[in-house]
Scaffold this motif. Structure first.
Motif, PDB file in Angstrom:
ATOM      1  N   PRO A 256     -49.896 -16.636 -12.741  1.00  0.00           N
ATOM      2  CA  PRO A 256     -49.676 -17.814 -11.907  1.00  0.00           C
ATOM      3  C   PRO A 256     -50.651 -18.926 -12.255  1.00  0.00           C
ATOM      4  N   THR A 257     -50.103 -20.087 -12.519  1.00  0.00           N
ATOM      5  CA  THR A 257     -50.912 -21.266 -12.784  1.00  0.00           C
ATOM      6  C   THR A 257     -50.254 -22.447 -12.119  1.00  0.00           C
TER       7      THR A 257
ATOM      8  N   GLY B 101     -42.666 -26.882  -9.334  1.00  0.00           N
ATOM      9  CA  GLY B 101     -43.410 -26.741  -8.081  1.00  0.00           C
ATOM     10  C   GLY B 101     -42.911 -25.573  -7.255  1.00  0.00           C
ATOM     11  N   ALA B 102     -41.605 -25.442  -7.145  1.00  0.00           N
ATOM     12  CA  ALA B 102     -41.018 -24.325  -6.398  1.00  0.00           C
ATOM     13  C   ALA B 102     -41.336 -22.999  -7.075  1.00  0.00           C
ATOM     14  N   ARG B 103     -41.264 -22.990  -8.382  1.00  0.00           N
ATOM     15  CA  ARG B 103     -41.597 -21.775  -9.140  1.00  0.00           C
ATOM     16  C   ARG B 103     -43.036 -21.362  -8.868  1.00  0.00           C
ATOM     17  N   ASP B 104     -43.948 -22.331  -8.860  1.00  0.00           N
ATOM     18  CA  ASP B 104     -45.355 -22.037  -8.595  1.00  0.00           C
ATOM     19  C   ASP B 104     -45.555 -21.476  -7.188  1.00  0.00           C
ATOM     20  N   ILE B 105     -44.818 -22.003  -6.222  1.00  0.00           N
ATOM     21  CA  ILE B 105     -44.896 -21.491  -4.848  1.00  0.00           C
ATOM     22  C   ILE B 105     -44.477 -20.026  -4.817  1.00  0.00           C
ATOM     23  N   LEU B 106     -43.354 -19.717  -5.450  1.00  0.00           N
ATOM     24  CA  LEU B 106     -42.881 -18.334  -5.481  1.00  0.00           C
ATOM     25  C   LEU B 106     -43.865 -17.417  -6.201  1.00  0.00           C
ATOM     26  N   MET B 107     -44.465 -17.909  -7.256  1.00  0.00           N
ATOM     27  CA  MET B 107     -45.434 -17.108  -8.003  1.00  0.00           C
ATOM     28  C   MET B 107     -46.624 -16.747  -7.116  1.00  0.00           C
ATOM     29  N   ARG B 108     -47.117 -17.721  -6.357  1.00  0.00           N
ATOM     30  CA  ARG B 108     -48.272 -17.476  -5.481  1.00  0.00           C
ATOM     31  C   ARG B 108     -47.902 -16.606  -4.285  1.00  0.00           C
TER      32      ARG B 108
ATOM     33  N   GLU C 227     -44.046 -15.920 -14.067  1.00  0.00           N
ATOM     34  CA  GLU C 227     -43.258 -17.129 -14.264  1.00  0.00           C
ATOM     35  C   GLU C 227     -41.764 -16.829 -14.425  1.00  0.00           C
ATOM     36  N   GLU C 228     -41.450 -15.845 -15.226  1.00  0.00           N
ATOM     37  CA  GLU C 228     -40.059 -15.482 -15.491  1.00  0.00           C
ATOM     38  C   GLU C 228     -39.362 -14.989 -14.220  1.00  0.00           C
ATOM     39  N   GLU C 229     -40.034 -14.125 -13.472  1.00  0.00           N
ATOM     40  CA  GLU C 229     -39.457 -13.589 -12.236  1.00  0.00           C
ATOM     41  C   GLU C 229     -39.205 -14.699 -11.214  1.00  0.00           C
TER      42      GLU C 229
END
Length: 77
Positions: free
Chosen positions: A6-7, A30-37, A43-45
Motif C-alpha cells: 500500500p502506497t 484514490g479509491a484503490r488506495d482506500i481499499l488497500m488501507r 494493489e491488484e486485489e
C-alpha cells in the motif's frame, strides 16, 4: 509480477486507465488506495475489487470510485 504494498502513489498503469481522463484516473487511484488501507489488500486485489463493484452496479470505475471516496469521507469526519 512484483509484490505490491500500500502506497499513496502507485505507478501509472496505462492498460488499466485506458479511456479514463486524468481526473477519473485520480479517482480510481484514490479509491484503490482506500481499499488497500482499509482491507489490507495489495494493489491488484484492490483494483479487481473496484472493477467487480463497478460491474455489479453497472457503472464505470470512476463513478464507483467517487462513491467510495465520498462515503469514506463521510465516515471519517
Amino acid at each position: 509480477m512484483r509484490p505490491s504494498t500500500p502506497t499513496t502513489s502507485a505507478p501509472f498503469d496505462a492498460t488499466r486507465h485506458a479511456g479514463l481522463s486524468l481526473e477519473e484516473q485520480k479517482l480510481v487511484d484514490g479509491a484503490r488506495d482506500i481499499l488497500m488501507r482499509q482491507r489490507a489488500l495489495n494493489e491488484e486485489e484492490a483494483y479487481t475489487l473496484l472493477s467487480e463493484m463497478a460491474d455489479k452496479r453497472r457503472t464505470g470505475m470512476a463513478d464507483i470510485s467517487l462513491q467510495l471516496i465520498n462515503i469514506t469521507k463521510r465516515l471519517t469526519v
